[in-house]
Design a protein around this motif. Structure first.
Motif, PDB file in Angstrom:
ATOM      1  N   LEU A  72       0.865  -0.981  -0.042  1.00 20.06           N
ATOM      2  CA  LEU A  72      -0.064   0.009  -0.107  1.00 20.06           C
ATOM      3  C   LEU A  72       0.837   1.131  -0.154  1.00 20.06           C
ATOM      4  O   LEU A  72       1.737   1.282   0.635  1.00 20.06           O
ATOM      5  CB  LEU A  72      -0.864   0.056   1.309  1.00 20.06           C
ATOM      6  CG  LEU A  72      -1.924  -1.244   1.513  1.00 20.06           C
ATOM      7  CD1 LEU A  72      -2.560  -0.918   2.605  1.00 20.06           C
ATOM      8  CD2 LEU A  72      -2.978  -1.112   0.341  1.00 20.06           C
ATOM      9  N   TYR A  73       0.624   2.208  -1.016  1.00 19.97           N
ATOM     10  CA  TYR A  73       1.309   3.259  -0.946  1.00 19.97           C
ATOM     11  C   TYR A  73       0.397   4.585  -0.404  1.00 19.97           C
ATOM     12  O   TYR A  73      -0.469   5.007  -1.262  1.00 19.97           O
ATOM     13  CB  TYR A  73       1.995   3.493  -2.366  1.00 19.97           C
ATOM     14  CG  TYR A  73       2.645   2.580  -2.922  1.00 19.97           C
ATOM     15  CD1 TYR A  73       4.126   2.973  -2.572  1.00 19.97           C
ATOM     16  CD2 TYR A  73       2.211   1.400  -3.322  1.00 19.97           C
ATOM     17  CE1 TYR A  73       4.952   1.933  -3.000  1.00 19.97           C
ATOM     18  CE2 TYR A  73       3.382   0.763  -3.685  1.00 19.97           C
ATOM     19  CZ  TYR A  73       4.661   0.522  -3.739  1.00 19.97           C
ATOM     20  OH  TYR A  73       5.677  -0.252  -3.956  1.00 19.97           O
ATOM     21  N   VAL A  93      10.319   0.488  10.889  1.00 23.00           N
ATOM     22  CA  VAL A  93      10.741   1.495   9.733  1.00 23.00           C
ATOM     23  C   VAL A  93      11.442   0.396   8.685  1.00 23.00           C
ATOM     24  O   VAL A  93      12.297  -0.584   9.283  1.00 23.00           O
ATOM     25  CB  VAL A  93      11.701   2.341   9.769  1.00 23.00           C
ATOM     26  CG1 VAL A  93      12.548   2.864   8.801  1.00 23.00           C
ATOM     27  CG2 VAL A  93      11.242   3.532  10.832  1.00 23.00           C
ATOM     28  N   GLU A  94      11.244  -0.048   7.650  1.00 18.84           N
ATOM     29  CA  GLU A  94      11.969  -0.694   6.723  1.00 18.84           C
ATOM     30  C   GLU A  94      12.838   0.122   6.030  1.00 18.84           C
ATOM     31  O   GLU A  94      14.106  -0.316   5.737  1.00 18.84           O
ATOM     32  CB  GLU A  94      10.808  -1.194   5.411  1.00 18.84           C
ATOM     33  CG  GLU A  94      11.662  -2.233   4.440  1.00 18.84           C
ATOM     34  CD  GLU A  94      11.727  -3.558   5.181  1.00 18.84           C
ATOM     35  OE1 GLU A  94      12.368  -4.559   4.305  1.00 18.84           O
ATOM     36  OE2 GLU A  94      11.191  -4.207   6.037  1.00 18.84           O
ATOM     37  N   GLN A  95      12.634   1.296   5.372  1.00 21.41           N
ATOM     38  CA  GLN A  95      13.248   2.168   4.825  1.00 21.41           C
ATOM     39  C   GLN A  95      12.942   3.800   5.163  1.00 21.41           C
ATOM     40  O   GLN A  95      11.915   4.032   4.891  1.00 21.41           O
ATOM     41  CB  GLN A  95      13.514   2.068   3.483  1.00 21.41           C
ATOM     42  CG  GLN A  95      14.149   0.653   2.969  1.00 21.41           C
ATOM     43  CD  GLN A  95      14.223   0.564   1.520  1.00 21.41           C
ATOM     44  OE1 GLN A  95      13.365   1.089   0.543  1.00 21.41           O
ATOM     45  NE2 GLN A  95      15.608   0.544   0.534  1.00 21.41           N
ATOM     46  N   PHE A 112       9.350   3.347   3.799  1.00 23.31           N
ATOM     47  CA  PHE A 112       8.429   2.124   3.885  1.00 23.31           C
ATOM     48  C   PHE A 112       8.546   1.681   5.186  1.00 23.31           C
ATOM     49  O   PHE A 112       9.644   1.874   6.093  1.00 23.31           O
ATOM     50  CB  PHE A 112       9.459   1.082   3.106  1.00 23.31           C
ATOM     51  CG  PHE A 112       9.252   1.302   1.567  1.00 23.31           C
ATOM     52  CD1 PHE A 112       8.321   0.804   1.035  1.00 23.31           C
ATOM     53  CD2 PHE A 112      10.105   2.131   0.939  1.00 23.31           C
ATOM     54  CE1 PHE A 112       7.932   1.031  -0.496  1.00 23.31           C
ATOM     55  CE2 PHE A 112       9.874   2.380  -0.427  1.00 23.31           C
ATOM     56  CZ  PHE A 112       8.829   1.732  -1.250  1.00 23.31           C
ATOM     57  N   PHE A 113       7.449   1.026   5.646  1.00 23.86           N
ATOM     58  CA  PHE A 113       7.263   0.499   6.876  1.00 23.86           C
ATOM     59  C   PHE A 113       6.815  -0.869   6.964  1.00 23.86           C
ATOM     60  O   PHE A 113       6.498  -1.418   5.510  1.00 23.86           O
ATOM     61  CB  PHE A 113       6.141   1.254   7.763  1.00 23.86           C
ATOM     62  CG  PHE A 113       6.383   2.625   8.038  1.00 23.86           C
ATOM     63  CD1 PHE A 113       7.318   2.768   9.387  1.00 23.86           C
ATOM     64  CD2 PHE A 113       6.279   3.693   7.383  1.00 23.86           C
ATOM     65  CE1 PHE A 113       7.506   4.151   9.616  1.00 23.86           C
ATOM     66  CE2 PHE A 113       6.242   4.934   7.733  1.00 23.86           C
ATOM     67  CZ  PHE A 113       7.084   5.318   8.901  1.00 23.86           C
ATOM     68  N   ARG A 114       6.719  -1.779   7.702  1.00 28.80           N
ATOM     69  CA  ARG A 114       6.018  -3.071   7.968  1.00 28.80           C
ATOM     70  C   ARG A 114       4.946  -2.798   8.849  1.00 28.80           C
ATOM     71  O   ARG A 114       5.158  -2.276  10.218  1.00 28.80           O
ATOM     72  CB  ARG A 114       7.014  -4.152   8.248  1.00 28.80           C
ATOM     73  CG  ARG A 114       8.064  -4.372   7.401  1.00 28.80           C
ATOM     74  CD  ARG A 114       7.636  -5.630   6.565  1.00 28.80           C
ATOM     75  NE  ARG A 114       8.578  -5.876   5.597  1.00 28.80           N
ATOM     76  CZ  ARG A 114       8.363  -6.383   4.344  1.00 28.80           C
ATOM     77  NH1 ARG A 114       7.261  -7.009   4.048  1.00 28.80           N
ATOM     78  NH2 ARG A 114       9.458  -6.510   3.406  1.00 28.80           N
ATOM     79  N   ASP A 115       3.692  -3.639   8.720  1.00 25.12           N
ATOM     80  CA  ASP A 115       2.793  -3.460   9.881  1.00 25.12           C
ATOM     81  C   ASP A 115       3.043  -4.783  10.863  1.00 25.12           C
ATOM     82  O   ASP A 115       3.965  -5.507  10.604  1.00 25.12           O
ATOM     83  CB  ASP A 115       1.440  -3.479   9.428  1.00 25.12           C
ATOM     84  CG  ASP A 115       0.977  -4.670   8.552  1.00 25.12           C
ATOM     85  OD1 ASP A 115       1.821  -5.781   8.750  1.00 25.12           O
ATOM     86  OD2 ASP A 115      -0.010  -4.769   7.988  1.00 25.12           O
ATOM     87  N   ALA A 122       3.923   2.073   2.388  1.00 23.92           N
ATOM     88  CA  ALA A 122       4.780   3.140   2.089  1.00 23.92           C
ATOM     89  C   ALA A 122       4.087   4.413   2.361  1.00 23.92           C
ATOM     90  O   ALA A 122       3.008   4.705   2.197  1.00 23.92           O
ATOM     91  CB  ALA A 122       5.420   3.166   0.680  1.00 23.92           C
ATOM     92  N   LEU A 123       4.856   5.487   2.586  1.00 16.36           N
ATOM     93  CA  LEU A 123       4.554   6.888   2.486  1.00 16.36           C
ATOM     94  C   LEU A 123       5.050   7.513   1.345  1.00 16.36           C
ATOM     95  O   LEU A 123       6.362   7.146   1.186  1.00 16.36           O
ATOM     96  CB  LEU A 123       4.762   7.683   3.775  1.00 16.36           C
ATOM     97  CG  LEU A 123       3.985   7.264   5.029  1.00 16.36           C
ATOM     98  CD1 LEU A 123       4.561   8.233   6.135  1.00 16.36           C
ATOM     99  CD2 LEU A 123       2.659   7.289   4.933  1.00 16.36           C
ATOM    100  N   MET A 124       4.507   8.155   0.419  1.00 20.46           N
ATOM    101  CA  MET A 124       4.945   8.725  -0.762  1.00 20.46           C
ATOM    102  C   MET A 124       4.769  10.374  -0.850  1.00 20.46           C
ATOM    103  O   MET A 124       3.658  10.665  -0.403  1.00 20.46           O
ATOM    104  CB  MET A 124       4.506   7.858  -1.941  1.00 20.46           C
ATOM    105  CG  MET A 124       2.978   7.997  -2.173  1.00 20.46           C
ATOM    106  SD  MET A 124       2.573   6.962  -3.574  1.00 20.46           S
ATOM    107  CE  MET A 124       2.891   8.100  -4.867  1.00 20.46           C
ATOM    108  N   SER A 125       5.721  10.775  -1.616  1.00 13.58           N
ATOM    109  CA  SER A 125       5.233  12.147  -1.690  1.00 13.58           C
ATOM    110  C   SER A 125       5.881  12.678  -3.143  1.00 13.58           C
ATOM    111  O   SER A 125       7.006  12.266  -3.237  1.00 13.58           O
ATOM    112  CB  SER A 125       5.946  13.084  -0.695  1.00 13.58           C
ATOM    113  OG  SER A 125       5.817  14.570  -0.844  1.00 13.58           O
TER     114      SER A 125
END
Length: 127
Positions: A72-73, A93-95, A112-115, A122-125
């Motif tokens: 998911l982004y 935190v993954e990255q 990027f994260f892991r639940d 991921a969070l994107m911008s």
């Protein structure tokens, strides 16, 4: 050959399903750590509103849960601040946020994260 694009009546993504193996833990994570708008919970499922798209958490159907290739982004208003807030609330935190690609006059950045179930998101911008 037919022109599939001109005959399709699909307007948008209405719902995305994500498998978890503990609904209550999933609700707590996506509501309290990620900060999504919780809608409601029923036996074995829970729903969130993500800017008009429903995210459904559902119990994994097989006895052995394995996160698959779905990512998911989430579009972040302030990638750095939102990333730091999620990290501080306990997301794994993954990255850290980093440059992904040049998009003409903008750059795509993601973190990027892991639940708690191993699912990547991921969070994107676009900066």
């Amino acid at each position: 050959m037919t022109d599939i694009q001109s005959s399709a009546s699909i307007r948008r993504v209405g719902q995305i399903a994500l498998s978890v193996h503990d609904i209550d833990r999933g609700v707590a994570f996506y509501r309290d750590v990620v900060g999504l708008k919780f809608m409601f919970q029923a036996p074995n499922v829970a729903f969130f509103d993500v800017a008009g798209v429903r995210l459904m958490l559902g119990m994994a159907e097989s006895g052995e849960f394995k996160p698959e290739g779905t990512v998911l982004y989430f579009d972040a208003a302030d990638l750095d601040a939102d990333f730091a807030a999620m990290r501080d609330r306990g997301a794994e935190v993954e990255q850290a946020p980093h440059f992904i690609a040049a998009l003409g006059d903008k750059e795509l950045w993601m973190g990027f994260f892991r639940d708690p179930f191993g699912n990547l998101f991921a969070l994107m911008s676009e900066r």
